[in-house]
Enzyme design. Structure first.
Site, PDB file in Angstrom:
ATOM      1  N   CYS A  50       5.147  10.927   5.912  1.00 26.40           N
ATOM      2  CA  CYS A  50       5.154   9.459   5.937  1.00 26.40           C
ATOM      3  C   CYS A  50       3.918   8.943   6.670  1.00 26.40           C
ATOM      4  O   CYS A  50       3.656   9.346   7.799  1.00 26.40           O
ATOM      5  CB  CYS A  50       6.415   8.972   6.637  1.00 26.40           C
ATOM      6  SG  CYS A  50       6.366   7.220   7.022  1.00 26.40           S
ATOM      7  N   CYS A  53       5.027   7.138  10.129  1.00 29.33           N
ATOM      8  CA  CYS A  53       5.699   7.826  11.237  1.00 29.33           C
ATOM      9  C   CYS A  53       4.714   8.109  12.380  1.00 29.33           C
ATOM     10  O   CYS A  53       3.515   8.294  12.146  1.00 29.33           O
ATOM     11  CB  CYS A  53       6.322   9.135  10.743  1.00 29.33           C
ATOM     12  SG  CYS A  53       7.988   8.946  10.076  1.00 29.33           S
ATOM     13  N   HIS A 115      12.036   6.908  11.121  1.00 31.80           N
ATOM     14  CA  HIS A 115      11.821   6.775   9.682  1.00 31.80           C
ATOM     15  C   HIS A 115      13.089   6.356   8.936  1.00 31.80           C
ATOM     16  O   HIS A 115      13.018   5.720   7.886  1.00 31.80           O
ATOM     17  CB  HIS A 115      11.334   8.134   9.151  1.00 31.80           C
ATOM     18  CG  HIS A 115      10.940   8.126   7.719  1.00 31.80           C
ATOM     19  ND1 HIS A 115       9.727   7.656   7.283  1.00 31.80           N
ATOM     20  CD2 HIS A 115      11.621   8.517   6.596  1.00 31.80           C
ATOM     21  CE1 HIS A 115       9.663   7.769   5.966  1.00 31.80           C
ATOM     22  NE2 HIS A 115      10.791   8.284   5.526  1.00 31.80           N
ATOM     23  N   ASN A 155       8.966  -6.620   2.782  1.00 28.41           N
ATOM     24  CA  ASN A 155       9.505  -6.206   1.486  1.00 28.41           C
ATOM     25  C   ASN A 155      10.399  -5.025   1.763  1.00 28.41           C
ATOM     26  O   ASN A 155       9.932  -4.017   2.291  1.00 28.41           O
ATOM     27  CB  ASN A 155       8.389  -5.749   0.533  1.00 28.41           C
ATOM     28  CG  ASN A 155       7.493  -6.891   0.132  1.00 28.41           C
ATOM     29  OD1 ASN A 155       7.949  -8.005  -0.083  1.00 28.41           O
ATOM     30  ND2 ASN A 155       6.203  -6.625   0.039  1.00 28.41           N
ATOM     31  N   SER A 163       6.585   0.171  -0.542  1.00 33.41           N
ATOM     32  CA  SER A 163       5.960   1.453  -0.869  1.00 33.41           C
ATOM     33  C   SER A 163       6.514   2.617  -0.052  1.00 33.41           C
ATOM     34  O   SER A 163       6.210   3.756  -0.345  1.00 33.41           O
ATOM     35  CB  SER A 163       4.455   1.340  -0.640  1.00 33.41           C
ATOM     36  OG  SER A 163       4.201   0.967   0.705  1.00 33.41           O
ATOM     37  N   HIS A 166      10.075   3.778   5.458  1.00 35.50           N
ATOM     38  CA  HIS A 166       9.922   3.601   6.913  1.00 35.50           C
ATOM     39  C   HIS A 166       9.994   2.099   7.231  1.00 35.50           C
ATOM     40  O   HIS A 166       9.296   1.307   6.600  1.00 35.50           O
ATOM     41  CB  HIS A 166       8.572   4.179   7.368  1.00 35.50           C
ATOM     42  CG  HIS A 166       8.501   4.345   8.849  1.00 35.50           C
ATOM     43  ND1 HIS A 166       8.446   5.576   9.461  1.00 35.50           N
ATOM     44  CD2 HIS A 166       8.519   3.434   9.844  1.00 35.50           C
ATOM     45  CE1 HIS A 166       8.417   5.408  10.762  1.00 35.50           C
ATOM     46  NE2 HIS A 166       8.465   4.103  11.029  1.00 35.50           N
ATOM     47  N   HIS A 168       9.280  -1.340   8.045  1.00 33.53           N
ATOM     48  CA  HIS A 168       8.015  -2.019   8.359  1.00 33.53           C
ATOM     49  C   HIS A 168       7.923  -3.349   7.642  1.00 33.53           C
ATOM     50  O   HIS A 168       8.615  -3.582   6.651  1.00 33.53           O
ATOM     51  CB  HIS A 168       6.822  -1.151   7.963  1.00 33.53           C
ATOM     52  CG  HIS A 168       6.651  -1.018   6.475  1.00 33.53           C
ATOM     53  ND1 HIS A 168       7.422  -0.174   5.709  1.00 33.53           N
ATOM     54  CD2 HIS A 168       5.825  -1.654   5.608  1.00 33.53           C
ATOM     55  CE1 HIS A 168       7.065  -0.275   4.447  1.00 33.53           C
ATOM     56  NE2 HIS A 168       6.096  -1.186   4.341  1.00 33.53           N
ATOM     57  N   GLN A 170       4.855  -6.826   7.063  1.00 31.93           N
ATOM     58  CA  GLN A 170       3.419  -7.107   7.024  1.00 31.93           C
ATOM     59  C   GLN A 170       3.125  -8.487   7.578  1.00 31.93           C
ATOM     60  O   GLN A 170       4.000  -9.348   7.649  1.00 31.93           O
ATOM     61  CB  GLN A 170       2.910  -7.035   5.587  1.00 31.93           C
ATOM     62  CG  GLN A 170       3.063  -5.680   4.939  1.00 31.93           C
ATOM     63  CD  GLN A 170       2.266  -5.611   3.641  1.00 31.93           C
ATOM     64  OE1 GLN A 170       1.089  -5.973   3.594  1.00 31.93           O
ATOM     65  NE2 GLN A 170       2.899  -5.174   2.585  1.00 31.93           N
TER      66      GLN A 170
END
Ligand code: H2U
Ligand code: ZN
Length: 351
Positions: A50, A53, A115, A155, A163, A166, A168, A170
């Site tokens: 990943c 990570c 993760h 997202n 994508s 993990h 996350h 933006q």
């Protein structure tokens, strides 16, 4: 029953000043279809492959530090860049071929070093750390003199184009105010000029009285299915106190916001007993140096699922060419979400 719960009608979104078509008669029983469960296999707490990570190498070749809570880095494939040549062109002279340069900043926020977590599976203190980082980033990036809007978003799930599982989100920050916040900016300003008060403060008062569209709430925040929701289980998270942006929230309010996120995402996961996908993002005052008393901090959750973990709502045909349409009413969606357990299905003991 009022005709609005039975017959086609349209509802007005005062934030965008668009209309949504509601067709409640298309779902005689909202849960007529089979509710399928999608079993998601448990993923690793650390994935050596990943790029998010701790300690791993990203696609750019850069290595992540061994971070232990929330970690922010500059997007290696940014959609916006700070150093662009300033230009504006209109070869037609009639605004038919208009273009202009756009400077910006893109960052990635890893919510957790783990993760295998999502916001729904993190603790309120852990989510509070994410809210703190969002607020710090908003203030830091927004204080750059040329940045006029900071968009924080997530997202979640492959279905939303995410994508990597993990956890996350933006941050994209722009020189200009993008379309959606610009529409909301104009509407909130017009409302304040017309009625002398804040659009979302007034709206929340009505929702608090009606109660039928509220999903979860605490002292400082409410999560509700807005009267004008487009997506089946769309939710608006609104601050109960008038606040223009995340940076203006004190530590108590940030923790309350984290609590609402935990409560809401837990119910979302419980809806179809799946890791529930969505696109989520904050709308807040532009960072253009003005006060913006008309702006009221809020977050939109736009989940694509309709009837089960595998049946999504498609925004095609009429939606693309005419306008948004929904079947189940926002009131039914809110009742469904509200009645779900506040305990995550993965934590429930087998009967
Ligand atoms: P999603 O939130 O849609 O999954 O996007 C993840 C972002 O992470 C994406 O914008 C960035 C991509 O550019 N990224 C990096 O910055 N470095 C990497 O090594 C891979 C992905
Ligand atoms: Zn990872």
């Amino acid at each position: 029953m009022t005709p609005l719960t039975r017959e086609p009608h349209r509802r007005f979104n005062p934030l965008t000043r668009d209309w949504v078509l509601v067709s409640p008669q298309r779902t005689e029983r909202p849960w007529g279809g089979k509710l399928e469960k999608v079993l998601t296999s448990p993923t690793l707490a650390f994935d050596p492959n990943c790029y998010l990570c701790p300690g791993n190498q990203r696609a750019s070749g850069e290595r992540n530090p061994n971070y232990s809570s929330t970690f922010v880095f500059s997007n290696d494939f940014p959609a916006l860049m700070p150093d662009v040549h300033t230009s504006k062109q209109d070869d037609s002279g009639h605004e038919l071929l208009l273009s202009e340069s756009e400077a910006g900043i893109c960052r990635v926020v890893c919510f957790s070093p783990r993760h295998d977590l999502t916001l729904a599976r993190m603790t309120v203190p852990e989510i509070t750390r994410v809210v703190d980082v969002w607020a710090e980033q908003h203030t830091e990036i927004g204080s750059l003199p040329w940045v006029n809007y900071v968009q924080i978003f997530e997202n979640r799930g492959e279905i939303m184009g995410c994508s990597n599982p993990h956890p996350h989100g933006q941050i994209w920050a722009n020189q200009t105010i993008p379309n959606e916040p610009r529409k909301e900016q104009e509407s909130q300003l017009a409302y304040r000029e017309k009625y002398g008060s804040c659009l979302l403060c007034n709206y929340l008062e009505l929702e608090a009285k009606a109660a039928e569209r509220i999903v979860v709430q605490n002292n400082l925040f409410a999560a509700l299915v807005p009267f004008w929701a487009v997506w089946p289980f769309e939710v608006l998270v609104v601050s109960k106190q008038h606040a223009t942006d995340l940076g203006s929230l004190d530590s108590v309010a940030r923790e309350s916001l984290a609590d609402i996120f935990k409560q809401l995402t837990t119910r979302y996961d419980n809806l179809f007993e799946t890791s529930f996908p969505y696109s989520m993002g904050f709308h807040q005052a532009p960072t253009d140096g003005e006060m913006h008393p008309e702006w009221h901090l809020h977050a939109h959750f736009y989940p694509p699922l309709l009837r089960s973990a595998t049946i999504r709502k498609f925004m095609v045909g009429y939606e693309m060419l005419a306008g948004p349409q929904r079947d189940i009413t926002p009131e039914i969606a809110a009742t469904t979400l509200r009645n779900l357990s506040g305990t995550h299905y993965a934590d429930r003991k087998p009967a």
